[in-house]
Design an enzyme around this catalytic site. Structure first.
Site, PDB file in Angstrom:
ATOM      1  N   GLN A  98      30.731  -9.886   8.542  1.00 15.75           N
ATOM      2  CA  GLN A  98      30.188 -10.452   7.305  1.00 15.75           C
ATOM      3  C   GLN A  98      31.278 -10.384   6.244  1.00 15.75           C
ATOM      4  OE1 GLN A  98      27.498  -8.335   4.614  1.00 15.75           O
ATOM      5  NE2 GLN A  98      26.117 -10.087   4.775  1.00 15.75           N
ATOM      6  N   TYR A 152      27.066 -10.235  -4.952  1.00 15.37           N
ATOM      7  CA  TYR A 152      28.510 -10.439  -4.764  1.00 15.37           C
ATOM      8  C   TYR A 152      28.939 -11.839  -5.194  1.00 15.37           C
ATOM      9  CZ  TYR A 152      27.123  -6.145  -2.758  1.00 15.37           C
ATOM     10  OH  TYR A 152      26.548  -4.913  -2.628  1.00 15.37           O
ATOM     11  N   ARG A 200      24.880 -15.946   4.806  1.00 12.22           N
ATOM     12  CA  ARG A 200      23.735 -15.132   4.378  1.00 12.22           C
ATOM     13  C   ARG A 200      23.534 -15.384   2.901  1.00 12.22           C
ATOM     14  NH1 ARG A 200      21.736  -8.837   4.790  1.00 12.22           N
ATOM     15  NH2 ARG A 200      19.847  -9.536   5.806  1.00 12.22           N
ATOM     16  N   ARG A 320      17.235  -1.704   9.256  1.00  6.11           N
ATOM     17  CA  ARG A 320      16.957  -0.268   9.344  1.00  6.11           C
ATOM     18  C   ARG A 320      16.266   0.102  10.658  1.00  6.11           C
ATOM     19  NH1 ARG A 320      13.870  -0.148   3.855  1.00  6.11           N
ATOM     20  NH2 ARG A 320      13.313  -2.168   4.769  1.00  6.11           N
ATOM     21  N   CYS A 343      11.517   3.242  12.483  1.00  4.30           N
ATOM     22  CA  CYS A 343      11.922   3.408  11.083  1.00  4.30           C
ATOM     23  C   CYS A 343      10.670   3.536  10.223  1.00  4.30           C
ATOM     24  CB  CYS A 343      12.706   2.167  10.661  1.00  4.30           C
ATOM     25  SG  CYS A 343      13.080   2.096   8.903  1.00  4.30           S
ATOM     26  N   CYS A 346      12.032   4.950   4.737  1.00  6.06           N
ATOM     27  CA  CYS A 346      12.158   5.976   3.698  1.00  6.06           C
ATOM     28  C   CYS A 346      13.377   5.712   2.818  1.00  6.06           C
ATOM     29  CB  CYS A 346      12.254   7.358   4.331  1.00  6.06           C
ATOM     30  SG  CYS A 346      13.804   7.632   5.256  1.00  6.06           S
TER      31      CYS A 346
HETATM   32  C1  LIG Z   1      22.399   1.240   4.617  1.00 11.30           C
HETATM   33  C2  LIG Z   1      22.298  -0.245   4.388  1.00 11.30           C
HETATM   34  C3  LIG Z   1      23.456  -0.993   4.234  1.00 11.30           C
HETATM   35  C4  LIG Z   1      23.384  -2.377   4.034  1.00 11.30           C
HETATM   36  N1  LIG Z   1      24.542  -3.112   3.939  1.00 11.30           N
HETATM   37  C5  LIG Z   1      24.469  -4.457   3.844  1.00 11.30           C
HETATM   38  C6  LIG Z   1      25.638  -5.262   3.894  1.00 11.30           C
HETATM   39  O1  LIG Z   1      26.765  -4.779   4.062  1.00 11.30           O
HETATM   40  N2  LIG Z   1      25.485  -6.609   3.762  1.00 11.30           N
HETATM   41  C7  LIG Z   1      24.249  -7.194   3.628  1.00 11.30           C
HETATM   42  O2  LIG Z   1      24.149  -8.423   3.515  1.00 11.30           O
HETATM   43  N3  LIG Z   1      23.121  -6.455   3.624  1.00 11.30           N
HETATM   44  C8  LIG Z   1      23.194  -5.118   3.743  1.00 11.30           C
HETATM   45  N4  LIG Z   1      22.037  -4.383   3.816  1.00 11.30           N
HETATM   46  C9  LIG Z   1      20.719  -5.073   3.819  1.00 11.30           C
HETATM   47  C10 LIG Z   1      20.212  -5.272   5.253  1.00 11.30           C
HETATM   48  O3  LIG Z   1      21.062  -6.123   5.988  1.00 11.30           O
HETATM   49  C11 LIG Z   1      18.770  -5.851   5.280  1.00 11.30           C
HETATM   50  O4  LIG Z   1      18.772  -7.112   4.668  1.00 11.30           O
HETATM   51  C12 LIG Z   1      17.731  -4.964   4.597  1.00 11.30           C
HETATM   52  O5  LIG Z   1      17.895  -3.622   4.983  1.00 11.30           O
HETATM   53  C13 LIG Z   1      16.300  -5.416   4.915  1.00 11.30           C
HETATM   54  O6  LIG Z   1      16.092  -5.474   6.306  1.00 11.30           O
HETATM   55  P1  LIG Z   1      15.255  -4.318   7.097  1.00 11.30           P
HETATM   56  O7  LIG Z   1      13.903  -4.237   6.462  1.00 11.30           O
HETATM   57  O8  LIG Z   1      15.202  -4.791   8.508  1.00 11.30           O
HETATM   58  O9  LIG Z   1      15.999  -3.047   6.912  1.00 11.30           O
HETATM   59  C14 LIG Z   1      22.106  -3.009   3.987  1.00 11.30           C
HETATM   60  C15 LIG Z   1      20.954  -2.244   4.155  1.00 11.30           C
HETATM   61  C16 LIG Z   1      21.027  -0.878   4.352  1.00 11.30           C
HETATM   62  C17 LIG Z   1      19.762  -0.088   4.548  1.00 11.30           C
END
Ligand SMILES: Cc1cc2nc3c(=O)[nH]c(=O)nc-3n(C[C@H](O)[C@H](O)[C@H](O)COP(=O)(O)O)c2cc1C
Length: 487
Positions: A98, A152, A200, A320, A343, A346
């Site tokens: 990414q 960003y 994205r 997550r 998950c 949290c």
């Molecule tokens: C620890 C962490 C780091 C993340 N880093 C990025 C990232 O580098 N780039 C990005 O587009 N989204 C990032 N996200 C967002 C996730 O890609 C995702 O969109 C978000 O966690 C919701 O999805 P989920 O409910 O499946 O966790 C991050 C999320 C978490 C929890």
């Protein structure tokens, strides 16, 4: 299952429709080199069977950001090649980086915004994206993804809060789309048409004055027309509503838009699927079949399958959920749902990312920096004759549950049946005690607890306890229910 049908994205054929979207690990070193821990993290996703692994945000420039991977110079190609080789040697998972550009932030709370960029700065960023995607191709990635979501640079151009007044400006949708058009032109010039390039972006900014689905549908159409090969939807994660903690740099996931981006346990499942459904329907109706995915609490296997079956999206992004258990895809494929380390949203991982500490999962054994290896031979923990001896106490709107420790257990899931047939996991804890603050007087709740080994094996349910929260003494007594048909 539809989840395990392959998906062709140009010449990149995903073995299934499960994507790990980008998640920073904070494992890279200060200069942004790939280190062995980073490789191990992504090899683990490959072992677990994800169809598409998106490597965490990797920067096109050297600007200071602490523990962020870099792809800003040809010197980085060898390290990245080692990473892609190890992933490809492990399974048929595909991997794309990414690619990100971000603006400056300072400890004082000051931050650079897109209206401060000169035209020369813009030209440089356009070039940097093209060069970064070219390096990604040389490093053996199967494609690349442009980070145009959250706080960003590319996302800030798309934003309705883009404060520029020139041809890149926020006054018109075309102005806000100008930057991404130039970036994609440069990318294609440098890597050609046959290299898969996804984007994205936010389906809704979820900030005051930010854009909503009305704009994001049109943006998605433009991205399809620009030749992006997949669309990965996120939401929120903006600086505009971030909370500034003195002495720390802004973390764009601390306001309401940050909540939406990584929805906590109190959000419903799949809270952003409706956005993906609308965007996909819109671009399909215009004759574009670019695959669409969205993230946000899709880690319940039945929910992930359903959004594919009903055509809401073409593939699913699970962040997550796959951090907690990278073997989620293999376990779902084998029907071993009971072994998934689920998950509980949290957001300890989000907090670690925000404080620039190595990102791990609270559910992993204490001190681990990687998910435990998947070992189905490890026995499930179990209690003795007392079946856990679960007891419950209701006081001041809160149910307090306690039970005895099960030998070999690293965590416990607290399950609650609400009388309508649904069983929720209300908490995942490491101690033999949990609180439930989300009960309502007049309901009848059945609780039980399960003990889990590090590798995911769950023991039998404990004894069940029933709790009927008391009606508040100083409220009028509840009125009897009236059947809707009687109205
Ligand atoms: C620890 C962490 C780091 C993340 N880093 C990025 C990232 O580098 N780039 C990005 O587009 N989204 C990032 N996200 C967002 C996730 O890609 C995702 O969109 C978000 O966690 C919701 O999805 P989920 O409910 O499946 O966790 C991050 C999320 C978490 C929890």
């Amino acid at each position: 299952m539809k989840l395990f049908e392959p998906l062709a994205i140009k010449n990149m054929v995903l073995p299934n429709r499960i994507m790990v979207p980008a998640m920073v690990t904070r494992m890279a070193n200060e200069e942004g080199w790939v280190v062995p821990d980073v490789i191990d993290r992504y090899v683990r996703y490959a072992e677990g069977g994800a169809g598409l692994i998106v490597l965490e945000a990797i920067a096109v420039h050297q600007s200071k950001a602490g523990n962020l991977l870099r792809i800003c110079d040809d010197r980085y190609i060898d390290g990245l090649r080692e990473l892609t080789k190890r992933v490809h040697d492990t399974s048929d998972s595909k991997i794309v980086p990414q690619i990100i550009h971000f603006l400056k932030v300072s400890l004082s709370g000051w931050r650079q915004t897109v209206d401060m960029l000169s035209l020369a700065d813009i030209d440089r960023i356009v070039d940097q994206f093209g060069d970064a995607v070219r390096r990604a191709r040389q490093a053996g990635f199967d494609g690349a993804e442009l980070h145009s979501a959250h706080a960003y640079t590319l996302s800030s151009f798309l934003s309705r809060r883009n404060g520029r007044t020139d041809e890149y400006g926020g006054d018109s949708l075309e102005g806000r789309l100008h930057m991404i058009g130039r970036v994609m032109e440069n990318v294609r010039r440098k890597v050609g048409d046959d290299f898969p390039v996804g984007i994205r972006f936010n389906a809704d900014e979820f900030i005051l004055g930010g854009y909503t689905l009305e704009d994001s549908k049109l943006m998605a159409l433009r991205f399809a027309q620009l030749g992006f090969d997949y669309i990965s939807l996120s939401v929120g994660g903006k600086f505009e509503d971030a909370v500034h903690v003195p002495g720390h740099v802004f973390f764009p996931y601390t306001g309401y838009s940050g909540d939406r981006c990584m929805p906590n346990e109190w959000y419903p499942k799949a809270p952003h699927a409706y956005l993906a459904g609308a965007i996909k329907a819109f671009i399909n109706a215009k004759g574009y079949d670019v695959p669409v995915a969205a993230a946000g609490k899709l880690d319940d296997p039945a929910v992930a399958e359903q959004v594919l079956v009903d055509g809401t999206m073409d593939f699913v992004a699970i962040a997550r959920g796959l951090l907690a258990d990278p073997s989620w895809p293999n376990k779902v494929k084998k029907g071993e749902l009971d072994r998934i380390i689920r998950c509980d949203h949290c957001n300890v991982c989000k907090h670690l990312a925000g404080t620039h500490k190595v990102v791990n999962c609270f559910l992993w054994p204490k001190g681990s920096n990687q998910a435990p290896a998947d070992d189905p031979t490890v026995g499930a923990p179990s209690w003795g004759l007392d079946k856990g001896g679960l007891t419950a106490r209701f006081d001041n709107g809160t149910v307090e549950l306690s039970w005895s420790k099960a030998p070999g257990a690293v965590r416990y899931e607290v399950c609650r049946a609400d009388g309508d047939g649904r069983v929720h996991i209300t908490d995942a804890v490491k101690t033999a005690r949990a609180l439930d603050h989300d009960t309502l007087a007049g309901m009848r709740y059945h609780y039980y607890v399960r003990a889990y080994a590090a590798t995911g094996q769950g023991g039998p349910p404990s004894n069940t306890v029933v709790v009927e929260p008391r009606w508040p003494a100083d409220a009028p007594p509840p009125r009897p229910a009236v059947a809707a048909a009687a109205r």
